[in-house]
Design a protein around this motif. Structure first.
Motif, short mmCIF file in Angstrom:
data_model
loop_
_atom_site.label_atom_id
_atom_site.label_comp_id
_atom_site.label_asym_id
_atom_site.label_seq_id
_atom_site.Cartn_x
_atom_site.Cartn_y
_atom_site.Cartn_z
N MET A 190 98.13 93.25 58.62
CA MET A 190 97.92 91.79 58.56
C MET A 190 96.47 91.53 58.13
N THR A 191 96.30 90.84 57.03
CA THR A 191 94.95 90.63 56.52
C THR A 191 94.33 89.40 57.15
N PRO A 229 92.88 85.94 57.36
CA PRO A 229 93.07 84.77 56.51
C PRO A 229 91.73 84.26 55.99
N HIS A 281 89.90 81.19 54.85
CA HIS A 281 90.01 79.73 54.83
C HIS A 281 89.26 79.13 53.68
N ARG A 286 91.09 78.21 50.11
CA ARG A 286 92.22 77.32 49.93
C ARG A 286 91.94 75.97 50.55
N PHE A 343 106.90 70.63 50.70
CA PHE A 343 108.20 71.29 50.86
C PHE A 343 109.29 70.59 50.06
N MET A 360 83.63 78.05 102.15
CA MET A 360 84.53 79.15 102.51
C MET A 360 84.00 79.91 103.73
N ILE A 361 82.69 80.11 103.80
CA ILE A 361 82.15 81.04 104.79
C ILE A 361 81.68 80.33 106.06
N PRO A 380 82.22 77.50 107.87
CA PRO A 380 83.04 77.00 109.00
C PRO A 380 83.52 78.10 109.94
N ALA A 381 83.62 79.34 109.44
CA ALA A 381 84.05 80.43 110.32
C ALA A 381 83.02 80.74 111.39
#
Lengths: 318, 273
Positions: free
Chosen positions: A1-2, A4, A6, A9, A63, A130-131, A133-134
């Motif tokens: 697969m080459t 593309p 841009h 074109r 098309f 996270m830490i 309250p413990a």
């Protein structure tokens, strides 16, 4: 697969205003739904249908075999002027090296710095959330275990209760309580925690329980206290890894590193109030004459005495 | 007649192929994804790879099954002390095929751990942890460790007696680690005692944090597998399986690689060795 290319074109189909008009029609419909469904919505629908059709026709020209409008292709890369002595880019580099703080380095630093500040503003509170309250507000509440008359002198009661009634069953804890009688005119209790000093499994009494004599009462604060008489023959044993303790909580066999924890207590208005738990290295003597080697509460499996205690210099605030 | 029609494509067939290829080409032109996937799936591997080399993919599959069944179980599970056990009973007994999905997740957890160990044994016995793949071994050990942590946090969630007391013991085991152990235990419990916070905390770790970390590390792990290639077995005659042949470094400085760029290099060396 080459790869593309841009640059070679043109974009196909070319830019068109039809999708914008189509979007305006859709927006008109949405606004009309709120403002005036009968008039504005049909107007928007007409706009959307007309320009949608035009857009679709425009987009499918290729098309359907119709001629495509010629569009000048966009090309990347520098202008093709090879004979110039120095390209603008090279002049920029010269100028940059002469500056004290080159602009691109300033922008790079500013981007990284701002990124770090924003990242810190987001992550530090999140990690703290996270830490922290413990470790905050983790005290042991006082628990009302009922009138002293429920604890006859010299008898053991398996006492289970809600440590924090609002939390419900998950806060149920068990202690083995014995009324030792009066010591210097004050009541004396032995209150042993059922938390094994090995890894925290529930220690069981080795003697027979008398569940037919169990008493239950909800308590003033909803502690749901349960008292079951038990004969403490042979002390206590742990079902998980076989730790054994005598009736004062001293380790007699197995893996535990110290004696069973105990609770402080208070007598208020003739009721037994459970206080904070604490750790015990060992207990000399028995009953009300016992000499308890007490330490700050430590987790199961942690030494509180001997040289190993240097492994656990700090405990979280409880 | 039949031969002629098979050689020359009909207009209908050409239209069909164009219709199939158009979206693929569209995607490829804008993302390079199709080429990337082809590069990943059809990369060159040594000729004498064998079934032992599939253990890593098997582990990955086991993990993906865990992720999928876990996400589905989360639709019915309720991570709080009052409802967790009942919701597990509901999943097992009432929800259509709940017993199957829960069983897949429960037994798949063991399969995942066991496959990790088999994969690790293969890598060790084949010497596939050696230069230049040490970093992938290190990432693999991290995956093993947090995979175990995933098992530990998941074990509490059924919230039955086994789950509860096994977690008590596990947390207290962590608590006996020197110096920071007591803090680690409080962090895991969300407090001094197991309570309302503990199960939702374990659920969040089990559902989000640890799987995210595992996905990220698996990505790194696979990236390094693609970059460094697959090792031959030790008995292979190809140089990739016996990298100590004392040759000068290969053109790109990477020995024993099955990358297309390096492949011609070790083919030649293999021939000499």
């Amino acid at each position: 697969m080459t790869e593309p290319q841009h640059g070679d074109r043109p974009h196909s189909p070319g830019p068109s205003l039809y999708p914008i008009a189509f979007a305006a029609g859709i927006a008109c419909i949405l606004v009309g739904l709120i403002v005036n469904p009968k008039i504005i919505v049909p107007i928007g629908a007409v706009i959307a249908i007309v320009f949608g059709f035009l857009w679709a026709r425009d987009a499918t020209e290729e098309f359907r075999g119709e001629p495509v409008h010629a569009i000048e292709p966009e090309r990347g890369g520098p202008p093709e002027s090879t004979d110039a002595p120095a390209t603008p880019a090279e002049q920029d580099v010269d100028a940059l090296t002469n500056e004290r703080v080159p602009r691109n380095r300033f922008l790079e630093g500013a981007t990284l710095g701002l990124g770090a500040v924003i990242g810190g503003l987001v992550t530090v509170p999140a990690i703290g959330f996270m830490i922290v309250p413990a470790f905050k507000g983790q005290g042991y509440p006082k628990v009302d275990l009922g009138p002293l008359s429920e604890f006859p002198e010299g008898q053991w009661r398996i006492t289970s209760f809600f440590m924090r009634p609002p939390d419900g069953e998950v806060s149920r804890r068990t202690a083995y309580i014995r009324n030792n009688g009066a010591l210097n005119g004050e009541p004396s209790f032995t209150i042993i925690s059922n938390r094994c000093a090995h890894l925290g499994c529930p220690v069981q009494p080795n003697g027979p329980e008398q569940p037919d004599q169990t008493k239950q009462f909800d308590g003033k604060g909803g502690q749901k206290v349960t008292l079951t008489p038990v004969l403490p023959a042979g002390g206590f044993g742990c079902p998980c890894h076989g730790g054994q303790y005598d009736s004062e909580g001293n380790r007699t066999a197995g893996p535990p590193v110290r004696a069973l924890d105990r609770y402080q207590f208070a007598i208020v208005d003739g009721r037994l109030i459970l206080g904070k738990p604490f750790s015990v290295a060992k207990v000399d003597g028995q009953g009300k004459d016992a000499k308890i080697h007490a330490y700050k509460l430590a987790g199961p499996g942690q030494h509180v005495d001997g040289w190993e205690q240097i492994l656990y210099p700090l405990q979280p605030p409880h | 007649m039949a031969v002629a029609s098979s050689n020359k494509k009909s207009a209908r067939r050409r239209h069909l192929e164009a219709a199939i290829n158009y979206p693929i080409d569209w995607l490829e032109e804008r993302s390079g994804l199709v080429g990337g996937i082809k590069y990943f799936l059809f990369r060159k591997v040594p000729g004498d790879t064998n079934w032992f080399h599939t253990l890593g993919s098997a582990t990955l599959t086991a993990f993906l099954i865990q992720a999928l069944t876990g996400a589905i179980l989360a639709m019915y599970y309720k991570p709080d002390p009052q409802n967790a056990y009942q919701s597990i009973q509901h999943i097992t007994n009432d929800v259509t095929l709940g017993w199957l999905v829960r069983g897949m997740h429960k037994w798949g957890a063991s399969v995942f751990i066991i496959l990790m160990f088999f994969h690790m044994a293969r890598v060790f016995l084949f010497g596939a942890y050696k230069y230049p793949r040490e970093l992938n071994w290190i990432i693999g050990v991290m995956l093993l460790a947090i995979g175990m942590l995933e098992g530990f946090t998941g074990y509490l969630l059924p919230w039955d007696q086994t789950a509860y007391w096994a977690t008590v013991v596990g947390i207290n085991l962590n608590g006996t680690a020197p110096f920071l152990g007591p803090f680690l235990a409080d962090f895991l419990r969300g407090g001094a005692e197991i309570g309302n916070e503990t199960i939702s905390r374990f659920y969040a770790l089990h559902m989000l944090l640890i799987p995210g970390l595992i996905f990220a590390l698996i990505g790194l792990h696979l990236y390094l597998v693609i970059r460094l290639g697959v090792t031959s077995p030790p008995w292979s005659s190809e140089a990739a399986g016996s990298e100590s042949n004392g040759d000068a470094p290969k053109a790109n400085g990477r020995s024993g690689l099955t990358q297309p760029a390096a492949r011609s290099g070790w083919r030649r060396n293999g021939g000499e060795g």
